[in-house]
Design an enzyme around this catalytic site. Structure first.
Site, short mmCIF file in Angstrom:
data_model
loop_
_atom_site.label_atom_id
_atom_site.label_comp_id
_atom_site.label_asym_id
_atom_site.label_seq_id
_atom_site.Cartn_x
_atom_site.Cartn_y
_atom_site.Cartn_z
N ASP A 195 -17.95 34.09 -46.03
CA ASP A 195 -18.74 33.02 -46.63
C ASP A 195 -18.10 32.82 -47.99
O ASP A 195 -18.30 33.63 -48.90
CB ASP A 195 -20.21 33.44 -46.77
CG ASP A 195 -21.05 32.29 -47.26
OD1 ASP A 195 -20.64 31.63 -48.23
OD2 ASP A 195 -22.10 32.03 -46.67
N HIS A 196 -17.29 31.78 -48.12
CA HIS A 196 -16.43 31.73 -49.32
C HIS A 196 -17.23 31.59 -50.61
O HIS A 196 -16.72 31.91 -51.67
CB HIS A 196 -15.33 30.66 -49.19
CG HIS A 196 -15.76 29.26 -49.47
ND1 HIS A 196 -16.39 28.48 -48.54
CD2 HIS A 196 -15.66 28.50 -50.59
CE1 HIS A 196 -16.63 27.29 -49.07
NE2 HIS A 196 -16.20 27.27 -50.30
N HIS A 258 -23.81 29.32 -47.14
CA HIS A 258 -23.52 29.43 -48.57
C HIS A 258 -24.76 29.50 -49.44
O HIS A 258 -24.88 30.36 -50.31
CB HIS A 258 -22.70 28.22 -49.04
CG HIS A 258 -21.44 27.98 -48.26
ND1 HIS A 258 -20.66 28.99 -47.77
CD2 HIS A 258 -20.81 26.82 -47.89
CE1 HIS A 258 -19.61 28.48 -47.14
NE2 HIS A 258 -19.68 27.17 -47.19
C1 BG6 Z 1 -17.45 24.31 -46.54
C2 BG6 Z 1 -18.09 23.16 -45.83
O1 BG6 Z 1 -17.88 25.52 -46.01
O2 BG6 Z 1 -17.78 24.24 -47.91
C3 BG6 Z 1 -17.65 21.85 -46.44
O3 BG6 Z 1 -17.78 23.20 -44.44
C4 BG6 Z 1 -17.90 21.83 -47.92
O4 BG6 Z 1 -18.31 20.75 -45.81
C5 BG6 Z 1 -17.33 23.08 -48.56
O5 BG6 Z 1 -17.29 20.67 -48.46
C6 BG6 Z 1 -17.73 23.17 -50.03
O6 BG6 Z 1 -17.04 24.20 -50.63
P1 BG6 Z 1 -16.70 24.15 -52.17
O7 BG6 Z 1 -16.02 25.47 -52.42
O8 BG6 Z 1 -15.83 22.97 -52.40
O9 BG6 Z 1 -18.01 24.04 -52.87
#
Ligand code: BG6
Length: 508
Positions: A195-196, A258
């Site tokens: 989960d980045h 997230h």
């Molecule tokens: C991803 C989603 O996990 O996270 C995307 O699938 C989204 O739809 C993205 O744009 C958002 O990540 P960040 O790091 O740009 O906030």
């Protein structure tokens, strides 16, 4: 135990990898180009990768090793954020890049992977350690884990680990099913569900902020906190991902993973140690305390939206239903908001509002902690419009990463006029250092064997359980979409959801 063991290095100072090969499924996809390869290159640039390091990319597109290296060269030099691209370093890094063409449903592919790993191990001294990265279409994750298992690749001379990209399942039953399929071949300690958001510096800093300081903890509860607003607004649309997004929607794409993880980080209890399982136990416990909505409660506590045509950053954009790959009658949510309550002693009765959406007016992710107002205000005159302002603590995840505390102050002058002011901390100004990207942190963690910032199956199931009633209810609705214009803050029903409890969304 190596010096890199998380147990020997609980504060994560000595962060260098052991030798290993990284096998990426979906190597021709966007994630590999934009995030994974730039992150691996950056780790090489920082000197964090062991000399024994190689990458094997896999996808259906026929390509030679050299084609793959050339494509990756272009992607890394293009998508490397805020760091220099060094051609000399690239040349040596690229010698460790290999490519295999194949179909994940074909047993022959896994045989080829086994042979290729053998060759790479000999030539690049990767010590038999292998990290598999599943970044294909999510429907293929189970099949790949089974293919690896059947070919005997889940075990080997060194360690074997598997990173599974999100989404982990598309609802609670499918998440359980996927887990059963992967666990038939890989033990839980080998599985890294990514989960980045948990790898973002600012999300990690929530823990430093809460548990490294003494002054906030006494206030961090239902006595002093009125409610919490978590916002992840995006100013982009679906960016060519219409076909994927149409199946997912905002609730599944952002909230289930997230944002519930962010909420867990804000609301969890302090863990006794910083070990991977101790921290994850607390996150899991919090997620299990999220109250599950009854079907009749969903309408008042969750809002779905879909953008129609509008204007974003001065330009006209089409509505979601007109995006390529999207069904012109799609009822997918491109905006989702929900109210969650946490049934434990710390948080009973404190609403956590979460919202996210595509094509909102700006890109901003933040957590706003709204404290209760002073019990009695002596400043009652009409000249003191600031008096009703609650104290606010804003944790800014991105952009302009930082923390602000808002309070009222006396305006200079003869009268007693109050005005809201802000005390600000800004990462860039305070540290003047580049922050590693989330993928850099998380790849390094997985290669080192530190799963603290990865989700465990119990956490995944708890967060699916929290959104499942909303998904079920929405699936039976006939929404009249679109219900917000691109470039606005979402449907009015979202404001009404907060108004039911006397609250208002903050404009970030
Ligand atoms: C991803 C989603 O996990 O996270 C995307 O699938 C989204 O739809 C993205 O744009 C958002 O990540 P960040 O790091 O740009 O906030």
């Amino acid at each position: 135990m190596s010096v890199n063991s998380p147990l020997q290095d609980p504060l994560r100072f000595h962060r260098k990898t052991p030798p290993c090969a990284v096998v990426i499924f979906g190597a021709n996809g966007d994630l590999t180009k934009r995030k994974l390869m730039p992150a691996l290159y950056r780790l090489a640039y920082e000197g964090r990768l062991a000399p024994g390091f190689a990458v094997i990319g896999i996808s259906r597109t026929p390509m030679s090793d050299d084609d793959f290296r050339a494509r990756m060269h272009d992607s890394v030099s293009r998508f490397l954020e805020d760091s220099p691209f060094d051609e000399d370093l690239w040349r040596s890094f690229a010698q460790g890049l290999f490519y295999l063409t194949g179909d994940v449903g074909d047993a022959a592919l896994y045989k080829k992977i086994g042979e290729s790993l053998g060759g790479v191990d000999e030539e690049h001294a990767t010590a038999g350690n292998v990290l598999f990265y599943l970044s294909t279409q999510p429907s293929q994750y189970g099949e790949i884990a089974e293919g690896l298992g059947a070919a005997g690749l889940a075990k080997g001379a060194g360690w074997r680990r598997i990173i599974v990209e999100k989404p982990f399942g598309h609802d609670l039953p499918s998440a359980r099913d996927l887990n059963t399929r992967i666990q038939a071949h890989f033990a839980e300690e080998q599985i890294y569900r990514i989960d980045h958001y948990l790898g973002k510096e600012t999300v990690q800093n929530i823990m430093a902020f809460r548990f490294g300081n003494g002054i906030f903890e006494p206030l961090w509860n239902r006595r002093y906190i009125d409610h919490v607003q978590i916002t992840a607004a995006e100013s982009i649309g679906v960016e060519g991902r219409g076909a994927y997004y149409q199946e997912a929607g905002a609730l599944r794409d952002m909230i289930q993973n997230h944002l519930l993880q962010v909420m867990a980080t804000i609301a969890m209890e302090p863990s006794a140690t910083f070990s991977s399982d101790a921290v994850r136990d607390e996150r899991a416990k919090l997620l299990r305390s999220v109250r599950i909505l009854k079907p009749e409660e969903v309408a008042d506590n969750a809002v779905a939206g879909q953008y129609g045509p509008g204007r974003v950053a001065g330009g006209a954009v089409v509505g979601f239903r007109q995006e390529p790959g999207v069904n012109p009658e799609s009822t997918t949510d491109t905006y989702a908001a929900a109210t969650f309550l946490v049934d434990n002693w710390r948080w009973a009765g404190v609403p956590f509002y979460i919202r996210t959406g595509k094509y909102l007016p700006k890109r901003v992710s933040e957590i706003a902690i709204h404290f209760k107002s002073a019990p009695l205000s002596v400043f009652r005159s009409s000249e003191t419009p600031g008096e009703s302002l609650p104290n606010l603590l804003i944790l800014r995840i991105q952009p302009e990463e930082g923390i602000s505390l808002k309070f009222v102050s006396k305006r200079p002058g003869a009268g007693m006029t109050l005005r809201p002011v802000s005390m600000d901390f800004n990462y860039g100004a305070s540290f003047g250092e580049r922050s590693p990207s989330a993928y850099e942190t998380l790849l390094l963690d997985a290669i080192i064997g530190d799963a603290t910032l990865y989700t465990r199956q119990d956490m995944v199931e708890a967060s699916w359980s929290a959104v499942q009633p909303i998904m079920d209810y929405w699936a039976a609705q006939k929404f009249s979409f679109p219900n917000y214009a691109a470039g606005t803050w979402g449907p009015t029903a979202s404001d009404a959801m907060l108004a039911r409890r006397g609250h208002v969304w903050r404009t970030p």
